[in-house]
Design a protein around this motif. Structure first.
Motif, PDB file in Angstrom:
ATOM      1  N   ASP A 159       0.825  -1.257  -0.034  1.00 58.81           N
ATOM      2  CA  ASP A 159       0.011  -0.051  -0.068  1.00 58.81           C
ATOM      3  C   ASP A 159       0.682   1.342   0.037  1.00 58.81           C
ATOM      4  O   ASP A 159       0.445   2.354  -0.223  1.00 58.81           O
ATOM      5  CB  ASP A 159      -0.899   0.067   1.182  1.00 58.81           C
ATOM      6  N   GLY A 160       2.000   1.360   0.153  1.00 64.00           N
ATOM      7  CA  GLY A 160       3.026   2.434   0.355  1.00 64.00           C
ATOM      8  C   GLY A 160       3.403   2.986  -0.942  1.00 64.00           C
ATOM      9  O   GLY A 160       3.246   2.384  -1.802  1.00 64.00           O
TER      10      GLY A 160
ATOM     11  N   LYS B  31      -4.005  -5.746   7.892  1.00 66.94           N
ATOM     12  CA  LYS B  31      -5.068  -5.341   8.380  1.00 66.94           C
ATOM     13  C   LYS B  31      -4.810  -4.177   9.594  1.00 66.94           C
ATOM     14  O   LYS B  31      -5.744  -3.148   9.598  1.00 66.94           O
ATOM     15  CB  LYS B  31      -5.783  -6.578   9.510  1.00 66.94           C
ATOM     16  N   PHE B  32      -3.634  -3.964  10.057  1.00 65.51           N
ATOM     17  CA  PHE B  32      -3.370  -2.975  10.863  1.00 65.51           C
ATOM     18  C   PHE B  32      -3.264  -1.541  10.162  1.00 65.51           C
ATOM     19  O   PHE B  32      -3.957  -0.769  10.363  1.00 65.51           O
ATOM     20  CB  PHE B  32      -1.822  -3.295  11.528  1.00 65.51           C
ATOM     21  N   ILE B  33      -2.639  -1.701   9.147  1.00 67.98           N
ATOM     22  CA  ILE B  33      -2.491  -0.492   8.358  1.00 67.98           C
ATOM     23  C   ILE B  33      -3.832  -0.102   7.592  1.00 67.98           C
ATOM     24  O   ILE B  33      -4.329   1.008   7.657  1.00 67.98           O
ATOM     25  CB  ILE B  33      -1.656  -0.778   7.197  1.00 67.98           C
ATOM     26  N   ARG B  34      -4.681  -1.200   6.894  1.00 65.31           N
ATOM     27  CA  ARG B  34      -5.681  -0.782   6.333  1.00 65.31           C
ATOM     28  C   ARG B  34      -6.814  -0.481   7.440  1.00 65.31           C
ATOM     29  O   ARG B  34      -7.902   0.209   6.755  1.00 65.31           O
ATOM     30  CB  ARG B  34      -6.344  -1.770   5.486  1.00 65.31           C
TER      31      ARG B  34
ATOM     32  N   PHE C   2      -4.423   6.257   8.920  1.00 66.19           N
ATOM     33  CA  PHE C   2      -3.686   6.678   7.923  1.00 66.19           C
ATOM     34  C   PHE C   2      -3.743   6.191   6.498  1.00 66.19           C
ATOM     35  O   PHE C   2      -3.260   6.416   5.449  1.00 66.19           O
ATOM     36  CB  PHE C   2      -2.231   6.223   8.060  1.00 66.19           C
ATOM     37  N   TYR C   3      -5.095   5.371   6.824  1.00 65.90           N
ATOM     38  CA  TYR C   3      -5.362   4.718   5.359  1.00 65.90           C
ATOM     39  C   TYR C   3      -6.778   5.138   5.063  1.00 65.90           C
ATOM     40  O   TYR C   3      -7.501   5.186   5.722  1.00 65.90           O
ATOM     41  CB  TYR C   3      -5.445   3.148   5.645  1.00 65.90           C
ATOM     42  N   ASN C   4      -6.945   5.386   3.750  1.00 57.91           N
ATOM     43  CA  ASN C   4      -8.243   5.980   3.232  1.00 57.91           C
ATOM     44  C   ASN C   4      -8.347   5.363   1.823  1.00 57.91           C
ATOM     45  O   ASN C   4      -7.928   6.071   0.930  1.00 57.91           O
ATOM     46  CB  ASN C   4      -8.483   7.288   3.203  1.00 57.91           C
ATOM     47  N   LYS C   5      -9.246   4.148   1.817  1.00 62.82           N
ATOM     48  CA  LYS C   5      -9.453   3.463   0.589  1.00 62.82           C
ATOM     49  C   LYS C   5     -10.124   4.346  -0.691  1.00 62.82           C
ATOM     50  O   LYS C   5      -9.978   4.291  -1.929  1.00 62.82           O
ATOM     51  CB  LYS C   5     -10.064   2.358   0.467  1.00 62.82           C
ATOM     52  N   ASN C   6     -10.533   5.655  -0.239  1.00 61.68           N
ATOM     53  CA  ASN C   6     -11.583   6.562  -1.207  1.00 61.68           C
ATOM     54  C   ASN C   6     -10.479   7.677  -1.664  1.00 61.68           C
ATOM     55  O   ASN C   6     -11.218   8.538  -2.390  1.00 61.68           O
ATOM     56  CB  ASN C   6     -12.458   7.230  -0.399  1.00 61.68           C
TER      57      ASN C   6
ATOM     58  N   LEU D 100      -2.838   5.636   1.167  1.00 59.32           N
ATOM     59  CA  LEU D 100      -2.121   5.462   2.543  1.00 59.32           C
ATOM     60  C   LEU D 100      -1.083   6.869   2.597  1.00 59.32           C
ATOM     61  O   LEU D 100      -0.467   7.358   1.567  1.00 59.32           O
ATOM     62  CB  LEU D 100      -1.153   4.248   2.610  1.00 59.32           C
ATOM     63  N   ASN D 101      -1.367   7.275   3.596  1.00 53.21           N
ATOM     64  CA  ASN D 101      -0.536   8.674   4.089  1.00 53.21           C
ATOM     65  C   ASN D 101       0.807   7.985   4.744  1.00 53.21           C
ATOM     66  O   ASN D 101       0.867   7.692   5.838  1.00 53.21           O
ATOM     67  CB  ASN D 101      -1.084   9.424   4.945  1.00 53.21           C
ATOM     68  N   ASP D 102       1.794   8.046   3.787  1.00 50.63           N
ATOM     69  CA  ASP D 102       3.074   7.373   4.354  1.00 50.63           C
ATOM     70  C   ASP D 102       3.876   8.208   5.228  1.00 50.63           C
ATOM     71  O   ASP D 102       4.233   7.410   6.330  1.00 50.63           O
ATOM     72  CB  ASP D 102       3.855   7.300   3.091  1.00 50.63           C
TER      73      ASP D 102
END
Length: 132
Positions: free
Chosen positions: A49-50, A80-83, A87-91, A96-98
């Motif tokens: 995701d990064g 799962k932790f990141i999503r 920091f994660y917005n699928k829209n 991902l805000n790295d």
């Protein structure tokens, strides 16, 4: 007089170091489908995701392999932790805000738990961020 001041300042800095709180440790399961490595830089672990943005890229940098970690803890699925994090917005694009993920994880000791031939291998890493 100067010597006394220097001694007091050095003692004060020692006391400040002694007051630092140890970091909590996060144990993440190493998933080959979610974590990528490259032959040119084998000690860098990139997440699926990064990156992908012009602002920068998040990755983990290997510090050392731990032989027998003294604390046994439950492993967390990194994906799962990141999503499920703030920091994660699928829209959004990028999703991902790295930078904020990197900033958040700097407060933790991070261990990736790899399953190698049925044995667990513990790799201590640190969160890293690079501007491209």
């Amino acid at each position: 007089m100067k010597t006394a001041i220097i001694i007091l300042l050095s003692l004060f800095s020692t006391f400040i170091k002694a007051q630092e709180k140890p970091k909590d440790t996060l144990f993440f399961t190493y998933d080959d489908k979610y974590i990528k490595t490259y032959v040119e830089i084998p000690n860098h672990f990139y997440i699926k995701d990064g990156g992908g943005s012009n602002n920068g890229n998040f990755y983990f940098t290997e510090i050392k392999t731990l032989e027998n970690p003294s604390v046994k803890s439950k492993e967390i699925c990194l994906k799962k932790f990141i999503r499920s994090s703030k920091f994660y917005n699928k829209n959004k694009n990028p999703k991902l805000n790295d930078y904020t993920l990197w900033k958040y994880l700097t407060d933790f000791t991070i261990v990736l738990v790899k399953d190698v031939n049925g044995k667990k291998r513990y790799v201590q890493v640190e969160s890293s961020y690079i501007i491209e």
